[in-house]
Design a protein around this motif. Structure first.
Motif, mmCIF file in Angstrom:
data_model
loop_
_atom_site.group_PDB
_atom_site.id
_atom_site.type_symbol
_atom_site.label_atom_id
_atom_site.label_comp_id
_atom_site.label_asym_id
_atom_site.label_seq_id
_atom_site.Cartn_x
_atom_site.Cartn_y
_atom_site.Cartn_z
ATOM 1 N N UNK A 150 34.611 35.166 29.444
ATOM 2 C CA UNK A 150 34.842 33.979 28.616
ATOM 3 C C UNK A 150 34.604 32.664 29.363
ATOM 4 N N UNK A 151 34.116 32.772 30.615
ATOM 5 C CA UNK A 151 33.712 31.547 31.302
ATOM 6 C C UNK A 151 34.545 31.119 32.483
ATOM 7 N N UNK A 152 35.534 31.923 32.900
ATOM 8 C CA UNK A 152 36.315 31.575 34.096
ATOM 9 C C UNK A 152 35.418 31.607 35.323
ATOM 10 N N UNK A 153 35.732 30.773 36.299
ATOM 11 C CA UNK A 153 34.913 30.650 37.498
ATOM 12 C C UNK A 153 35.604 31.312 38.686
ATOM 13 N N UNK A 154 34.793 31.856 39.593
ATOM 14 C CA UNK A 154 35.292 32.312 40.876
ATOM 15 C C UNK A 154 36.365 33.378 40.825
ATOM 16 N N UNK A 155 36.200 34.374 39.979
ATOM 17 C CA UNK A 155 37.225 35.404 39.846
ATOM 18 C C UNK A 155 37.292 36.287 41.093
ATOM 19 N N UNK A 156 38.506 36.754 41.413
ATOM 20 C CA UNK A 156 38.654 37.637 42.557
ATOM 21 C C UNK A 156 40.087 38.079 42.751
ATOM 22 N N UNK A 157 40.322 38.746 43.869
ATOM 23 C CA UNK A 157 41.652 39.230 44.246
ATOM 24 C C UNK A 157 42.088 38.521 45.510
ATOM 25 N N UNK A 158 43.315 38.040 45.545
ATOM 26 C CA UNK A 158 43.847 37.377 46.732
ATOM 27 C C UNK A 158 44.338 38.408 47.735
ATOM 28 N N UNK A 159 43.754 38.389 48.929
ATOM 29 C CA UNK A 159 44.151 39.293 50.001
ATOM 30 C C UNK A 159 44.094 40.743 49.511
ATOM 31 N N UNK A 160 45.157 41.520 49.790
ATOM 32 C CA UNK A 160 45.199 42.915 49.344
ATOM 33 C C UNK A 160 45.699 43.046 47.905
ATOM 34 N N UNK A 161 45.884 41.916 47.225
ATOM 35 C CA UNK A 161 46.340 41.982 45.854
ATOM 36 C C UNK A 161 47.811 42.363 45.763
ATOM 37 N N UNK A 162 48.237 42.772 44.566
ATOM 38 C CA UNK A 162 47.409 43.029 43.384
ATOM 39 C C UNK A 162 47.042 41.782 42.578
ATOM 40 N N UNK A 163 47.424 40.574 43.041
ATOM 41 C CA UNK A 163 47.191 39.365 42.254
ATOM 42 C C UNK A 163 45.711 39.012 42.182
ATOM 43 N N UNK A 164 45.253 38.762 40.947
ATOM 44 C CA UNK A 164 43.905 38.272 40.736
ATOM 45 C C UNK A 164 43.938 36.779 40.439
ATOM 46 N N UNK A 165 42.807 36.117 40.640
ATOM 47 C CA UNK A 165 42.741 34.670 40.402
ATOM 48 C C UNK A 165 41.409 34.300 39.766
ATOM 49 N N UNK A 166 41.410 33.154 39.122
ATOM 50 C CA UNK A 166 40.192 32.564 38.557
ATOM 51 C C UNK A 166 40.399 31.055 38.506
ATOM 52 N N UNK A 167 39.310 30.315 38.372
ATOM 53 C CA UNK A 167 39.374 28.855 38.330
ATOM 54 C C UNK A 167 38.871 28.331 36.986
ATOM 55 N N UNK A 168 39.467 27.213 36.571
ATOM 56 C CA UNK A 168 39.044 26.534 35.340
ATOM 57 C C UNK A 168 38.942 25.044 35.625
ATOM 58 N N UNK A 169 38.090 24.347 34.863
ATOM 59 C CA UNK A 169 37.821 22.946 35.185
ATOM 60 C C UNK A 169 38.954 21.992 34.831
ATOM 61 N N UNK A 170 39.860 22.407 33.912
ATOM 62 C CA UNK A 170 40.991 21.546 33.577
ATOM 63 C C UNK A 170 42.063 22.383 32.883
ATOM 64 N N UNK A 171 43.174 21.736 32.545
ATOM 65 C CA UNK A 171 44.308 22.444 31.955
ATOM 66 C C UNK A 171 43.954 23.061 30.610
ATOM 67 N N UNK A 172 43.198 22.325 29.794
ATOM 68 C CA UNK A 172 42.845 22.826 28.458
ATOM 69 C C UNK A 172 41.978 24.079 28.560
ATOM 70 N N UNK A 173 41.031 24.059 29.487
ATOM 71 C CA UNK A 173 40.168 25.230 29.665
ATOM 72 C C UNK A 173 40.982 26.416 30.190
ATOM 73 N N UNK A 174 41.898 26.156 31.098
ATOM 74 C CA UNK A 174 42.737 27.223 31.625
ATOM 75 C C UNK A 174 43.600 27.836 30.522
ATOM 76 N N UNK A 175 44.134 26.994 29.647
ATOM 77 C CA UNK A 175 44.943 27.486 28.549
ATOM 78 C C UNK A 175 44.106 28.316 27.577
ATOM 79 N N UNK A 176 42.892 27.865 27.294
ATOM 80 C CA UNK A 176 42.009 28.619 26.392
ATOM 81 C C UNK A 176 41.736 30.010 26.968
ATOM 82 N N UNK A 177 41.404 30.065 28.243
ATOM 83 C CA UNK A 177 41.085 31.336 28.882
ATOM 84 C C UNK A 177 42.311 32.250 28.927
#
Length: 323
Positions: free
Chosen positions: A260-287
């Motif tokens: 759906x357009x999230x940027x830079x997806x991945x896993x932090x260290x050994x996880x299990x937490x995953x992360x992604x980036x969004x350009x602003x709060x509204x985009x993050x909320x949409x995703x």
């Protein structure tokens, strides 16, 4: 002299290692980011007898004993851990707890700050220097890895993170990432890291990710982080059940976010937490809303955070005795 000191240390993302080949005489090197949304908050004061309360009490007790011995302190303390970064989730909980206790005790007893000494004493930063670097300065940092003479991996670059960008965390409370002996065993079973892959990661960091951050270009920044994660994830997959993500449920949500357009997806260290980036709060909320069904079905948590451009907060308090 203060009667009580409070320390707040913030979670961090480990975005990837730079060079696990070590052919140039240094190994590891890391890229990391300080974030809000999850933090360790503790307070310490002198007491008639030692009391340690809250999450991670056993680990905190061990740290406090080492610090007292190192500083030559004989007093008793009440150490309260009011909230804690989730342990073994890939968010740097161990390092932030250890350094927060050290910083608070130093402030309480008027002992000069020495972050590197604390990291070595408390056995933090064996491979990565980003935990200590972000505790001190926040932002996005790069550490230079370990060489023959390294005590704590040095911070070689530090940049502010754009305040309008957002970080989406996907947490799996049912799993833990590798740590302790399990982590050491995982590293031992991995093959040698390809020098060409290390070269590509270093090029991605220096010539793509950091310049993109400077120019506030989230597309290019996200592409660089995603590619770094692809390389590192493939390398660590044999130690993670054959997959680049420890949690299959997190992997599904990350794929949904990416689609759906999230940027830079991945896993932090050994996880299990995953992360992604969004350009602003509204985009993050949409995703986040688009991924909510998968998150709910799998029993995961999804959190929207910001990057933090400051380090840990340490504050002393003086108060009159009650008569």
């Amino acid at each position: 002299m203060f009667n009580s000191v409070t320390a707040i240390a913030f979670a961090r993302l480990h975005l990837g290692f730079l060079d696990m080949n070590g052919g140039l005489g240094r190994r590891f090197g890391s890229l990391g980011l300080a974030i809000d949304g999850r933090a360790t908050r503790l307070s310490i004061r002198r007491a008639a007898e030692t009391q340690i309360e809250g999450a991670e009490a056993e680990r905190a007790s061990s740290h406090l004993d080492l610090l007292k011995e190192r500083f030559g302190l004989t007093a008793n303390y009440r150490l309260q851990i009011h909230e804690a970064i989730p342990a073994h989730a890939g968010l740097g909980s161990g390092t932030q707890l250890a350094l927060a206790i050290a910083a608070a005790l130093r402030r309480l007893e008027d002992v000069a700050s020495d972050l590197s000494e604390d990291a070595v004493l408390l056995q933090r930063g064996a491979r990565s220097g980003i935990g200590a670097g972000l505790f001190e300065r926040g932002g996005l940092i790069v550490d230079g890895g370990r060489g023959e003479r390294t005590m704590t991996p040095p911070v070689i670059a530090r940049m502010d993170f754009p305040q309008d960008w957002r970080v989406i965390l996907v947490l799996d409370p049912h799993l833990e990432g590798a740590h302790g002996q399990q982590e050491r065993a995982a590293f031992a079973q991995l093959d040698d890291f390809d020098a060409a892959a290390a070269g590509e990661i270093c090029r991605l960091v220096l010539i793509k990710a950091l310049p993109a951050l400077a120019e506030r270009d989230i597309e290019s920044f996200g592409d660089a982080i995603a590619r770094i994660q692809d390389i590192v994830g493939a390398y660590f997959a044999p130690a993670q059940g054959g997959a680049p993500y420890v949690s299959p449920a997190v992997a599904e949500v990350m794929e949904e976010l990416r689609r759906h357009g999230a940027k830079g997806t991945g896993q932090s260290s050994w996880g299990p937490t995953g992360f992604a980036f969004a350009r602003d709060r509204e985009e993050a909320r949409r995703l986040s809303d688009l991924a909510q069904e998968k998150v709910t079905v799998s029993g995961l948590d999804i959190v929207i955070c910001k990057g933090l451009n400051h380090g840990a907060l340490v504050k002393g308090e003086t108060f009159a005795a009650i008569k």
